[in-house]
Motif scaffolding. Structure first.
Motif, PDB file in Angstrom:
ATOM      1  N   GLN A  61     -24.799  -2.389   7.402  1.00 27.09           N
ATOM      2  CA  GLN A  61     -25.203  -2.182   6.014  1.00 27.09           C
ATOM      3  C   GLN A  61     -25.032  -3.446   5.170  1.00 27.09           C
ATOM      4  OE1 GLN A  61     -22.453  -1.086   7.384  1.00 27.09           O
ATOM      5  NE2 GLN A  61     -20.736  -1.453   5.995  1.00 27.09           N
ATOM      6  N   LEU A  62     -24.345  -4.455   5.718  1.00 24.82           N
ATOM      7  CA  LEU A  62     -24.113  -5.690   4.976  1.00 24.82           C
ATOM      8  C   LEU A  62     -25.237  -6.703   5.136  1.00 24.82           C
ATOM      9  CD1 LEU A  62     -20.340  -6.153   5.875  1.00 24.82           C
ATOM     10  CD2 LEU A  62     -21.292  -5.163   3.790  1.00 24.82           C
ATOM     11  N   VAL A  63     -26.151  -6.452   6.040  1.00 22.04           N
ATOM     12  CA  VAL A  63     -27.244  -7.395   6.283  1.00 22.04           C
ATOM     13  C   VAL A  63     -28.041  -7.595   4.994  1.00 22.04           C
ATOM     14  CG1 VAL A  63     -29.393  -7.788   7.545  1.00 22.04           C
ATOM     15  CG2 VAL A  63     -27.400  -6.836   8.728  1.00 22.04           C
ATOM     16  N   GLY A  64     -28.284  -8.845   4.650  1.00 22.03           N
ATOM     17  CA  GLY A  64     -29.046  -9.165   3.455  1.00 22.03           C
ATOM     18  C   GLY A  64     -28.222  -9.237   2.183  1.00 22.03           C
ATOM     19  N   ARG A  65     -26.906  -8.987   2.279  1.00 20.85           N
ATOM     20  CA  ARG A  65     -26.018  -9.079   1.119  1.00 20.85           C
ATOM     21  C   ARG A  65     -25.144 -10.340   1.235  1.00 20.85           C
ATOM     22  NH1 ARG A  65     -29.029  -4.906   2.375  1.00 20.85           N
ATOM     23  NH2 ARG A  65     -28.941  -3.216   0.855  1.00 20.85           N
ATOM     24  N   ARG A  66     -24.671 -10.799   0.106  1.00 19.50           N
ATOM     25  CA  ARG A  66     -23.657 -11.858   0.118  1.00 19.50           C
ATOM     26  C   ARG A  66     -22.300 -11.171   0.097  1.00 19.50           C
ATOM     27  NH1 ARG A  66     -25.121 -16.993  -0.746  1.00 19.50           N
ATOM     28  NH2 ARG A  66     -23.213 -17.559  -1.877  1.00 19.50           N
ATOM     29  N   VAL A  67     -21.457 -11.526   1.054  1.00 19.70           N
ATOM     30  CA  VAL A  67     -20.212 -10.786   1.273  1.00 19.70           C
ATOM     31  C   VAL A  67     -19.029 -11.742   1.236  1.00 19.70           C
ATOM     32  CG1 VAL A  67     -18.953  -9.277   2.862  1.00 19.70           C
ATOM     33  CG2 VAL A  67     -21.457  -9.124   2.704  1.00 19.70           C
ATOM     34  N   LEU A  68     -18.017 -11.368   0.462  1.00 16.51           N
ATOM     35  CA  LEU A  68     -16.785 -12.143   0.372  1.00 16.51           C
ATOM     36  C   LEU A  68     -15.591 -11.222   0.556  1.00 16.51           C
ATOM     37  CD1 LEU A  68     -14.998 -14.604  -0.426  1.00 16.51           C
ATOM     38  CD2 LEU A  68     -15.351 -13.936  -2.813  1.00 16.51           C
ATOM     39  N   LEU A  69     -14.691 -11.594   1.468  1.00 12.53           N
ATOM     40  CA  LEU A  69     -13.412 -10.918   1.623  1.00 12.53           C
ATOM     41  C   LEU A  69     -12.317 -11.881   1.196  1.00 12.53           C
ATOM     42  CD1 LEU A  69     -15.379  -9.888   4.144  1.00 12.53           C
ATOM     43  CD2 LEU A  69     -13.355  -8.547   4.684  1.00 12.53           C
ATOM     44  N   VAL A  70     -11.296 -11.361   0.525  1.00 15.40           N
ATOM     45  CA  VAL A  70     -10.164 -12.159   0.072  1.00 15.40           C
ATOM     46  C   VAL A  70      -8.897 -11.415   0.470  1.00 15.40           C
ATOM     47  CG1 VAL A  70      -9.007 -13.243  -1.886  1.00 15.40           C
ATOM     48  CG2 VAL A  70     -11.505 -12.971  -1.920  1.00 15.40           C
ATOM     49  N   HIS A  71      -7.938 -12.130   1.107  1.00 13.37           N
ATOM     50  CA  HIS A  71      -6.736 -11.442   1.561  1.00 13.37           C
ATOM     51  C   HIS A  71      -5.532 -12.359   1.442  1.00 13.37           C
ATOM     52  CE1 HIS A  71      -6.256  -7.561   4.047  1.00 13.37           C
ATOM     53  NE2 HIS A  71      -5.133  -7.787   3.373  1.00 13.37           N
ATOM     54  N   GLY A  72      -4.436 -11.836   0.928  1.00 12.69           N
ATOM     55  CA  GLY A  72      -3.178 -12.559   0.903  1.00 12.69           C
ATOM     56  C   GLY A  72      -2.541 -12.560   2.283  1.00 12.69           C
ATOM     57  N   THR A  73      -1.991 -13.685   2.683  1.00 12.18           N
ATOM     58  CA  THR A  73      -1.435 -13.781   4.033  1.00 12.18           C
ATOM     59  C   THR A  73      -0.136 -12.998   4.181  1.00 12.18           C
ATOM     60  OG1 THR A  73      -0.295 -15.841   3.460  1.00 12.18           O
ATOM     61  CG2 THR A  73      -2.498 -16.030   4.426  1.00 12.18           C
ATOM     62  N   ASN A  74       0.506 -12.640   3.069  1.00 15.05           N
ATOM     63  CA  ASN A  74       1.756 -11.865   3.128  1.00 15.05           C
ATOM     64  C   ASN A  74       1.552 -10.421   2.683  1.00 15.05           C
ATOM     65  OD1 ASN A  74       3.010 -14.171   3.964  1.00 15.05           O
ATOM     66  ND2 ASN A  74       4.332 -14.411   2.187  1.00 15.05           N
ATOM     67  N   ASP A  75       0.354  -9.925   2.804  1.00 13.74           N
ATOM     68  CA  ASP A  75       0.067  -8.543   2.413  1.00 13.74           C
ATOM     69  C   ASP A  75       0.803  -7.586   3.352  1.00 13.74           C
ATOM     70  OD1 ASP A  75      -1.047  -6.032   1.788  1.00 13.74           O
ATOM     71  OD2 ASP A  75      -3.006  -6.901   1.342  1.00 13.74           O
ATOM     72  N   ALA A  76       1.717  -6.810   2.792  1.00 16.05           N
ATOM     73  CA  ALA A  76       2.499  -5.873   3.603  1.00 16.05           C
ATOM     74  C   ALA A  76       1.886  -4.489   3.644  1.00 16.05           C
ATOM     75  CB  ALA A  76       3.926  -5.772   3.054  1.00 16.05           C
ATOM     76  N   ARG A  77       0.822  -4.251   2.885  1.00 14.09           N
ATOM     77  CA  ARG A  77       0.209  -2.926   2.856  1.00 14.09           C
ATOM     78  C   ARG A  77      -1.070  -2.864   3.682  1.00 14.09           C
ATOM     79  NH1 ARG A  77      -1.999   0.660  -2.328  1.00 14.09           N
ATOM     80  NH2 ARG A  77      -2.508   2.483  -1.074  1.00 14.09           N
ATOM     81  N   THR A  78      -1.904  -3.877   3.577  1.00 17.91           N
ATOM     82  CA  THR A  78      -3.134  -3.922   4.369  1.00 17.91           C
ATOM     83  C   THR A  78      -3.097  -5.187   5.213  1.00 17.91           C
ATOM     84  OG1 THR A  78      -4.361  -5.046   2.610  1.00 17.91           O
ATOM     85  CG2 THR A  78      -4.437  -2.646   2.633  1.00 17.91           C
ATOM     86  N   ASP A  79      -3.339  -5.042   6.493  1.00 15.82           N
ATOM     87  CA  ASP A  79      -3.159  -6.128   7.453  1.00 15.82           C
ATOM     88  C   ASP A  79      -4.263  -7.179   7.292  1.00 15.82           C
ATOM     89  OD1 ASP A  79      -2.787  -7.762   9.631  1.00 15.82           O
ATOM     90  OD2 ASP A  79      -2.587  -6.139  11.084  1.00 15.82           O
TER      91      ASP A  79
END
Length: 258
Positions: free
Chosen positions: A156-174
């Motif tokens: 479903q992401l095809v044709g969209r501009r996609v950005l993920l951002v994640h903290g390296t010390n996130d203790a809730r989501t890996d």
């Protein structure tokens, strides 16, 4: 035999869009819409969290200020419940409803989905609507592929501009799970990149200014074809893993356009 209580929104509870995120009235000519998707919980039938919705407001206000010339409007999505709730994927369903509602209200304008935590997962899932041009997932909650019934979808992401951002010390989501997802997404859609925020946690508070600057730069670039900062261009162009482990530098938004 164990018995499990049914979860999900009580009958009659509906999702809705919050009021436009701005102290100004909505411009007569709306040029684009940002839908802000708050965090949630794995399983819950409780009402959506006011705290999670409130946490999205500073980001929304900054986006609206920066996109004022183009008539940008932002709404926080009010879920029916705070739970993802397994295969029901209630938050993703509510995000999809919100896209349809934005199209009904504003017509043929580009939409950007911005989600945090479970809202990030909902944003990625709801990206298939033709009106969605960009998706930002902040500290997204993503399942482990080897224990999920099916891998988290990426087509479903095809044709969209996609950005993920994640903290390296996130203790809730890996953060490693968002990297693995980004690897699969990049294969389906080369307009995918991911930034890592060194030593930051789930709320991304330590580098909040830089995260807001990155989100604003990316969203307005995608919605209105504005030029984006060099690190974003480099992340999009770089092959994995480089473009999926791009460090978010301190001071991004200041000197990063050189």
């Amino acid at each position: 035999m164990a018995h499990f209580a049914l979860v999900g929104p009580p009958e009659g509870r509906r999702p809705r869009l919050g009021r436009p995120v701005s102290s100004r009235s909505v411009a007569s000519a709306v040029g684009g819409v940002v839908l802000l998707l708050p965090d949630g919980e794995p399983v819950s039938a409780r009402r959506a969290s006011l705290r999670a919705r409130t946490a999205m407001l500073p980001l929304g206000r900054g986006l609206v200020r920066a996109g004022l010339a183009e008539g940008l409007v932002a709404h926080v999505v009010h879920y029916r419940t705070r739970g993802w709730n397994g295969a029901d994927a209630d938050l993703a369903a509510d995000a999809s409803w919100a896209v349809e509602e934005a199209v009904r209200r504003y017509g043929d304008v580009p939409i950007c989905l911005v989600g945090h935590g479970f809202g990030g997962r909902a944003a990625l899932r709801a990206a298939g609507h033709e009106a969605v041009g960009a998706v930002l997932a902040l500290a997204p909650w993503l399942p482990e592929d080897d224990v999920a019934a099916e891998p988290e979808p990426v087509r479903q992401l095809v044709g969209r501009r996609v950005l993920l951002v994640h903290g390296t010390n996130d203790a809730r989501t890996d953060p490693e799970l968002s990297f693995r997802f980004a690897e699969r997404a990049k294969k389906a859609n080369r307009e995918t990149c991911r930034f890592e925020v060194h030593s930051d946690g789930h709320a991304l508070r330590q580098y909040a200014d830089e995260v807001r600057a990155l989100v604003t730069d990316f969203a307005l670039g995608a919605l209105f074809a504005r030029p984006v900062a060099r690190p974003v261009t480099d992340a999009m162009a770089a092959p994995p893993p480089l473009g999926l482990r791009m460090p978010l530098a301190a001071g991004f938004g200041g000197s990063s356009r050189r």
